[in-house]
Each structure stands twice: as structure tokens, then as C-alpha cells.
Write a protein that holds these residues in place. Structure first.
Motif, PDB file in Angstrom:
ATOM      1  N   ALA A  16      -0.700 -10.076  33.718  1.00 11.25           N
ATOM      2  CA  ALA A  16       0.272  -9.428  34.554  1.00 11.25           C
ATOM      3  C   ALA A  16       1.489 -10.135  35.095  1.00 11.25           C
ATOM      4  O   ALA A  16       2.386  -9.420  35.282  1.00 11.25           O
ATOM      5  CB  ALA A  16      -0.588  -9.028  35.743  1.00 11.25           C
ATOM      6  N   ASP A  17       1.499 -11.490  34.728  1.00  8.42           N
ATOM      7  CA  ASP A  17       2.456 -12.300  35.101  1.00  8.42           C
ATOM      8  C   ASP A  17       3.466 -12.767  34.083  1.00  8.42           C
ATOM      9  O   ASP A  17       4.475 -13.377  34.081  1.00  8.42           O
ATOM     10  CB  ASP A  17       2.130 -13.663  35.838  1.00  8.42           C
ATOM     11  N   VAL A  18       2.996 -12.297  32.678  1.00  9.16           N
ATOM     12  CA  VAL A  18       3.827 -12.346  31.676  1.00  9.16           C
ATOM     13  C   VAL A  18       5.464 -12.037  31.857  1.00  9.16           C
ATOM     14  O   VAL A  18       6.124 -13.025  31.216  1.00  9.16           O
ATOM     15  CB  VAL A  18       2.993 -12.014  30.416  1.00  9.16           C
ATOM     16  N   PRO A  19       5.594 -10.875  32.364  1.00  8.62           N
ATOM     17  CA  PRO A  19       6.988 -10.801  32.350  1.00  8.62           C
ATOM     18  C   PRO A  19       7.867 -11.969  33.069  1.00  8.62           C
ATOM     19  O   PRO A  19       9.114 -12.021  32.699  1.00  8.62           O
ATOM     20  CB  PRO A  19       7.184  -9.276  33.274  1.00  8.62           C
ATOM     21  N   ARG A  20       7.408 -12.242  34.043  1.00  4.17           N
ATOM     22  CA  ARG A  20       8.019 -13.314  34.624  1.00  4.17           C
ATOM     23  C   ARG A  20       8.295 -14.600  33.765  1.00  4.17           C
ATOM     24  O   ARG A  20       9.490 -15.372  33.573  1.00  4.17           O
ATOM     25  CB  ARG A  20       7.236 -14.040  36.031  1.00  4.17           C
ATOM     26  N   THR A  21       7.027 -14.936  32.982  1.00  4.18           N
ATOM     27  CA  THR A  21       7.261 -16.030  31.893  1.00  4.18           C
ATOM     28  C   THR A  21       8.316 -15.704  30.781  1.00  4.18           C
ATOM     29  O   THR A  21       9.260 -16.473  30.420  1.00  4.18           O
ATOM     30  CB  THR A  21       5.877 -16.169  31.353  1.00  4.18           C
ATOM     31  N   LEU A  22       8.345 -14.255  30.606  1.00  2.00           N
ATOM     32  CA  LEU A  22       9.482 -14.075  29.518  1.00  2.00           C
ATOM     33  C   LEU A  22      10.938 -14.214  30.270  1.00  2.00           C
ATOM     34  O   LEU A  22      11.769 -14.588  29.409  1.00  2.00           O
ATOM     35  CB  LEU A  22       9.298 -12.361  29.048  1.00  2.00           C
ATOM     36  N   ARG A  23      11.148 -13.711  31.458  1.00  3.42           N
ATOM     37  CA  ARG A  23      12.219 -13.983  32.149  1.00  3.42           C
ATOM     38  C   ARG A  23      12.967 -15.311  31.953  1.00  3.42           C
ATOM     39  O   ARG A  23      13.942 -15.804  31.908  1.00  3.42           O
ATOM     40  CB  ARG A  23      12.350 -13.358  33.585  1.00  3.42           C
ATOM     41  N   ASN A  24      11.883 -16.293  32.499  1.00  3.37           N
ATOM     42  CA  ASN A  24      12.089 -17.702  32.254  1.00  3.37           C
ATOM     43  C   ASN A  24      12.555 -18.257  30.966  1.00  3.37           C
ATOM     44  O   ASN A  24      13.460 -19.092  30.945  1.00  3.37           O
ATOM     45  CB  ASN A  24      10.984 -18.497  32.857  1.00  3.37           C
ATOM     46  N   LEU A  25      11.816 -17.793  29.848  1.00  2.00           N
ATOM     47  CA  LEU A  25      11.989 -18.145  28.686  1.00  2.00           C
ATOM     48  C   LEU A  25      13.592 -17.627  28.326  1.00  2.00           C
ATOM     49  O   LEU A  25      14.275 -18.476  27.523  1.00  2.00           O
ATOM     50  CB  LEU A  25      11.057 -17.351  27.500  1.00  2.00           C
ATOM     51  N   TYR A  26      13.706 -16.354  28.583  1.00  2.00           N
ATOM     52  CA  TYR A  26      15.052 -15.701  28.270  1.00  2.00           C
ATOM     53  C   TYR A  26      16.154 -16.646  28.993  1.00  2.00           C
ATOM     54  O   TYR A  26      17.356 -16.805  28.282  1.00  2.00           O
ATOM     55  CB  TYR A  26      15.051 -14.442  28.923  1.00  2.00           C
ATOM     56  N   THR A  27      15.946 -16.942  30.154  1.00  2.00           N
ATOM     57  CA  THR A  27      16.995 -17.727  30.905  1.00  2.00           C
ATOM     58  C   THR A  27      17.324 -18.904  30.259  1.00  2.00           C
ATOM     59  O   THR A  27      18.378 -19.655  30.222  1.00  2.00           O
ATOM     60  CB  THR A  27      16.739 -17.904  32.551  1.00  2.00           C
ATOM     61  N   GLY A  28      16.016 -19.782  29.870  1.00  2.40           N
ATOM     62  CA  GLY A  28      16.284 -21.087  29.213  1.00  2.40           C
ATOM     63  C   GLY A  28      16.897 -20.954  27.809  1.00  2.40           C
ATOM     64  O   GLY A  28      17.807 -21.699  27.591  1.00  2.40           O
ATOM     65  N   GLN A  29      16.867 -19.771  27.000  1.00  2.01           N
ATOM     66  CA  GLN A  29      17.356 -19.678  25.879  1.00  2.01           C
ATOM     67  C   GLN A  29      18.683 -19.251  25.875  1.00  2.01           C
ATOM     68  O   GLN A  29      19.409 -19.789  24.927  1.00  2.01           O
ATOM     69  CB  GLN A  29      16.294 -18.932  24.781  1.00  2.01           C
ATOM     70  N   THR A  30      18.979 -18.410  26.699  1.00  2.00           N
ATOM     71  CA  THR A  30      20.344 -17.923  26.774  1.00  2.00           C
ATOM     72  C   THR A  30      21.197 -18.758  27.629  1.00  2.00           C
ATOM     73  O   THR A  30      22.372 -19.060  27.122  1.00  2.00           O
ATOM     74  CB  THR A  30      20.457 -16.350  27.672  1.00  2.00           C
ATOM     75  N   ARG A  31      20.791 -19.133  28.759  1.00  2.00           N
ATOM     76  CA  ARG A  31      21.570 -20.194  29.677  1.00  2.00           C
ATOM     77  C   ARG A  31      21.851 -21.628  28.977  1.00  2.00           C
ATOM     78  O   ARG A  31      22.960 -22.135  28.632  1.00  2.00           O
ATOM     79  CB  ARG A  31      21.160 -20.206  30.917  1.00  2.00           C
ATOM     80  N   ASP A  32      20.735 -22.161  28.782  1.00  2.61           N
ATOM     81  CA  ASP A  32      20.462 -23.629  28.241  1.00  2.61           C
ATOM     82  C   ASP A  32      20.675 -23.835  26.799  1.00  2.61           C
ATOM     83  O   ASP A  32      21.352 -24.709  26.383  1.00  2.61           O
ATOM     84  CB  ASP A  32      19.228 -24.301  28.678  1.00  2.61           C
ATOM     85  N   GLN A  33      20.426 -22.854  25.738  1.00  3.47           N
ATOM     86  CA  GLN A  33      20.488 -23.121  24.605  1.00  3.47           C
ATOM     87  C   GLN A  33      21.821 -22.341  23.948  1.00  3.47           C
ATOM     88  O   GLN A  33      22.113 -22.361  22.960  1.00  3.47           O
ATOM     89  CB  GLN A  33      19.266 -22.659  23.793  1.00  3.47           C
ATOM     90  N   ARG A  34      22.171 -21.469  25.050  1.00  2.39           N
ATOM     91  CA  ARG A  34      23.592 -20.516  24.599  1.00  2.39           C
ATOM     92  C   ARG A  34      23.184 -19.551  23.258  1.00  2.39           C
ATOM     93  O   ARG A  34      24.033 -19.698  22.571  1.00  2.39           O
ATOM     94  CB  ARG A  34      24.663 -21.547  24.450  1.00  2.39           C
ATOM     95  N   TRP A  35      21.794 -19.136  23.141  1.00  2.00           N
ATOM     96  CA  TRP A  35      21.662 -18.253  22.244  1.00  2.00           C
ATOM     97  C   TRP A  35      22.096 -16.762  22.255  1.00  2.00           C
ATOM     98  O   TRP A  35      21.782 -16.071  21.342  1.00  2.00           O
ATOM     99  CB  TRP A  35      20.108 -18.280  21.534  1.00  2.00           C
TER     100      TRP A  35
END
Length: 195
Positions: A18-37
Motif C-alpha cells: 500500500a506504500d509503494v506510491p510513496r516509493t514511486l514518488r521518491n524514485l521519480y524525484t531522484g531520477q527527474t531532479r537528481d539525474q535530470r531525466w
């Protein structure tokens, strides 16, 4: 799409589904903000309960180019298992089945046998192969097959032969197989939305 690369997200395994959407948001933030993908690198993600999530936007049934395996993003799809699968870590059966079903479906769109070999040409010198080099891969390969990494972890990498066999069965390529690879139930609503 000629091949599927299997990844792991290298995140904790003790999550509640049930908490996977939060993990997905964190992955999204890391890949879009930090990796600039600009978006998630993976085309799909699968949790330990077998739920499939669309990653990179563009349509589940379309040949969306991800950012998942340097040198081999074109003509492939990246499926990430949510968690970390180092040596001795059990890979949940529901996750394995969902990965196999998704890979079977994606490969069936091009008539590719999940147990076959395919040839891919590297587009980047940072991959395991120099740019322009053609190399043979399993139709369902691990991230490490194309790039110098431990991903998808020893445990998940060791399960790839079983996942290939399961995917081939789902495509109807074995005596005990079902009658063909259909879009996994978890993706049917995504497919309807992309039509």
C-alpha cells in the motif's frame, strides 16, 4: 521492442504494498531532479505483491524509449523490481510472475520468443560494448548484461531463466502453456487509456 532489461530499484524490501506510491514518488524525484531525466527511467515497475506500475509516460503498449540501460535503451523496455535483490534475498513469487507476464506481453507485440537471443547495437561507449557494436542478448536480460553494474542483484539475476521460461509459457510456447500472452490485468486500464 526487441528485448526487456530487468532491474531492481535498490530500495528497501520491507515495504507494505500500500506504500509503494510513496516509493514511486521518491524514485521519480531522484531520477527527474537528481539525474535530470525528465521522467522515470524504467518503463515499468513491479512490487512484491505483483502489482505492475507504468513508469515512463507515453503508453504501456507503445515503444517508449526509457533511460534504464545505457547504450541499449532504444528498442527495449526496462522493468524494475521494487526492492534490493542481493545474494540470498528471496524474490517473491507474485513479483516473478508479474515480471514474466509483462515481459511476455511486451515481447509478443513483436512476436519475440522470451527464451530467444536477440541482437542489439550499442548507442553509447559507456555500455559494456563500444558504440556501434552489435551484441547478442537474451530477449529477457539483466541490466548487468548491457552495463557494468550489479543490477538486478544476484538473486533476481539467478531467477531470469525461470522468468524466461514462465514468459514463454504465457506466450503459448511450451506444452503446458496458456493460449497466448495477453496484456496483464494490472495494465488493462493503462492500455484502454492510451487508445
Amino acid at each position: 521492442m526487441a528485448a526487456v532489461f530487468i532491474h531492481h530499484t535498490d530500495t528497501p524490501n520491507d515495504y507494505a504494498c500500500a506504500d509503494v506510491p510513496r516509493t514511486l514518488r521518491n524514485l521519480y524525484t531522484g531520477q527527474t531532479r537528481d539525474q535530470r531525466w525528465g521522467d522515470l527511467g524504467y518503463n515499468f515497475l513491479v512490487d512484491k505483491c505483483g502489482t505492475i506500475y507504468e513508469g515512463r509516460a507515453g503508453g504501456a503498449d507503445r515503444p517508449v524509449i526509457g533511460s534504464h540501460t545505457i547504450g541499449f535503451n532504444q528498442g527495449t523496455a526496462g522493468i524494475a523490481a521494487i526492492g534490493t535483490f542481493g545474494k540470498g534475498t528471496p524474490v517473491p513469487a507474485a513479483m516473478e510472475h508479474a515480471i514474466a507476464a509483462l515481459a511476455a506481453w511486451k515481447l509478443s507485440l513483436r512476436g519475440i520468443d522470451p527464451t530467444s537471443k536477440v541482437r542489439l547495437t550499442s548507442t553509447n561507449d559507456k555500455s559494456r560494448y563500444a558504440k556501434g557494436t552489435s551484441a547478442a542478448f537474451d530477449a529477457i536480460s539483466g541490466h548487468r548484461d548491457g552495463y557494468a553494474t550489479d543490477c538486478p542483484g544476484e538473486a533476481l539475476f539467478a531467477r531470469l531463466p525461470a522468468i524466461r521460461a514462465m514468459a514463454a509459457g504465457l506466450q503459448g510456447r511450451s506444452p503446458r502453456a496458456s493460449s497466448g500472452a495477453e496484456l496483464p490485468t494490472a495494465l488493462q486500464s493503462l492500455h484502454r487509456g492510451s487508445q
